[in-house]
Design an enzyme around this catalytic site. Structure first.
Site, PDB file in Angstrom:
ATOM      1  N   LYS A 159      38.464  28.797  34.123  1.00 33.90           N
ATOM      2  CA  LYS A 159      37.965  27.552  34.692  1.00 33.90           C
ATOM      3  C   LYS A 159      39.034  26.975  35.590  1.00 33.90           C
ATOM      4  O   LYS A 159      40.224  27.183  35.353  1.00 33.90           O
ATOM      5  CB  LYS A 159      37.672  26.545  33.577  1.00 33.90           C
TER       6      LYS A 159
HETATM    7  N1  GLU Z   1      30.248  26.161  35.999  1.00 35.73           N
HETATM    8  C1  GLU Z   1      29.170  26.882  35.410  1.00 35.73           C
HETATM    9  C2  GLU Z   1      29.349  26.955  33.911  1.00 35.73           C
HETATM   10  O1  GLU Z   1      30.043  26.149  33.320  1.00 35.73           O
HETATM   11  C3  GLU Z   1      28.947  28.230  36.066  1.00 35.73           C
HETATM   12  C4  GLU Z   1      30.089  29.185  36.017  1.00 35.73           C
HETATM   13  C5  GLU Z   1      29.868  30.461  36.832  1.00 35.73           C
HETATM   14  O2  GLU Z   1      28.778  30.652  37.341  1.00 35.73           O
HETATM   15  O3  GLU Z   1      30.820  31.229  36.929  1.00 35.73           O
HETATM   16  O4  GLU Z   1      28.764  27.754  33.247  1.00 35.73           O
END
Ligand code: GLU
Length: 424
Positions: free
Chosen positions: A114
């Site tokens: 993240k």
């Molecule tokens: N931000 C989204 C999540 O928390 C998508 C992450 C992604 O598609 O890599 O799942």
């Protein structure tokens, strides 16, 4: 200092501790060896960068950016980038770990990561956001990569930011590399169905859970907290299946109508009012906290962490909670909710539709091929339904909540893979 406000002081549970307490419970239930537990409890890599950006008024402002790679045992790490004033290292660490578990629950070949930048995107111009995104990408050129670490949108970011990121990364590499990021605009190699994918997965898992609880969607009511990308698509898609959405909310407040909210009107209103529902009419204004405790069948928290806590858990009347957000329920509130017999489809399962279609986007980019919307939806619905059924089965087997069952499924998969690959 027009753009930096202090983060609001809240009576918050630390999201990393929240994640760790579930990880601990599931590891114990699974009988995970201490060695593997110790590997998985720590993120593989944590990067903090300082990003000087020239603002429109000519001043230079320095932003703090993060990228945490929790694990790359199952494959390249995957996870969004958040632009928000509450971004801090412990939040990013928790969100990165949740991505590891989420990818494992839906069985896609990714680890978890993240990123985030502490900023207030609503108060920044497009030019400032572009310079900030490009500065962040520049500093992460050696971290990101289609086989290494693949970012995506999260709160405060969307296709526009992903386009800048792809362009900046591609410039650095001297060629177009569209598979380095997902959630891109369609013309840049984005996937059909990606925008609504998280909300769609919330709908699929809500329906699967309603079936278990014998709640008839055509007679069910629902309240949705958070009306961004996840909440608004979940609302629309649940309504399409007959569920009556009686309350929605965002930072401006909560809006209630016992006959059902006019969702199309509310989305139009939001889109023409700088992303906010402030002033939306045709509904009764209620308190944001009140929305969480409405007498509805289904509650969908779709904003951010730590909204269902020991302070309000006892008052929740919904029979089913479907977590569109990451970490909306504090770990201390879990016990109260379980004791009251409320079923929770946990975040790492309920909101995995987004990363699932991100995976499809990456696959299409690597194939140099485009799938139809119908194929994307059909395959992601299947993955979500299978994942739900599997987690449900494990919850019966171990006699645990769906949340702990989802962690058990995820940890078991990552631990087995780790053992096959081996450490030093
Ligand atoms: N931000 C989204 C999540 O928390 C998508 C992450 C992604 O598609 O890599 O799942």
């Amino acid at each position: 200092m027009a753009y930096i406000e202090p983060a609001p002081i809240k009576d918050k549970e630390n999201p990393f501790e929240s994640m760790m307490s579930r990880f601990q419970i599931a590891s114990q239930a699974l009988g995970l060896e201490d060695e593997v537990y110790n590997v998985l409890k720590n993120p593989t890599k944590q990067v903090i960068v300082s990003l000087p950006v020239t603002m429109d008024d000519g001043t230079l402002q320095v932003f703090e950016g993060y990228r945490v790679i929790h694990s790359n045992i199952l494959g390249p790490s995957k996870g969004g980038i958040r632009y928000d004033m509450d971004v801090h290292l412990d939040e990013v660490k928790a969100l990165a770990a949740w991505m590891t578990w989420k990818c494992a629950v839906v069985d896609i070949p990714y680890g978890g990561a993240k990123g985030g930048i502490k900023c207030n995107p609503r108060q920044m111009s497009a030019g400032e956001l572009e310079r900030l995104t490009r500065a962040y990408t520049q500093s992460m050129v050696e971290i990101f990569g289609p086989d290494r670490d693949i970012p995506a949108p999260d709160m405060g970011t969307g296709p526009r930011e992903m386009a800048w990121l792809m362009d900046e990364y591609s410039r650095a590499k001297g060629m177009t590399v569209n598979a380095v990021v997902t959630g891109k605009p369609l013309v840049l190699g984005g996937s059909l169905g990606r925008t609504e994918a998280t909300g769609r997965g919330v709908m699929v898992s809500a329906l699967a859970a309603m079936e278990k609880l014998k709640i008839n969607p055509a007679k069910a009511t629902c309240a949705i907290q958070g009306f961004g990308n996840v909440g608004s698509f979940a609302a629309l898609l649940l309504e399409e299946r007959g569920v009556k959405v009686v309350a929605i909310s965002d930072l401006s407040g909560a809006y209630y109508n016992q006959n059902g909210i006019d969702l199309r009107a509310s989305i139009e209103y939001r889109d023409s009012h700088n992303g906010s529902l402030n002033g939306f009419s045709g509904t009764e204004n209620i308190d944001g906290e009140e929305l969480l405790t409405l007498d509805v069948d289904v509650l969908v928290p779709a904003a951010k962490e730590d909204v269902i806590t020991i302070h309000n858990a006892e008052k929740i009347k919904a029979r089913l909670i479907v977590e569109g957000a990451n970490g909306p329920t504090s770990s201390k509130a879990d016990a109260i909710i379980n004791n009251n017999g409320i079923m929770v489809v946990p975040d790492i399962l309920a909101n995995a539709g987004g990363v699932t279609v991100s995976y499809f986007e990456w696959v299409q980019n690597r194939l140099g091929y485009k799938w139809t919307r119908e194929r994307v939806n059909r395959r992601s619905d299947r993955i979500m339904k299978d994942a739900f059924d599997n987690v449900y089965k494990v919850s019966l087997e171990y006699n645990v909540s769906l949340r702990i069952a989802a962690y058990i499924v995820a940890i078991d998969k990552v631990a087995k893979t780790y053992k096959f690959r081996g450490g030093f």
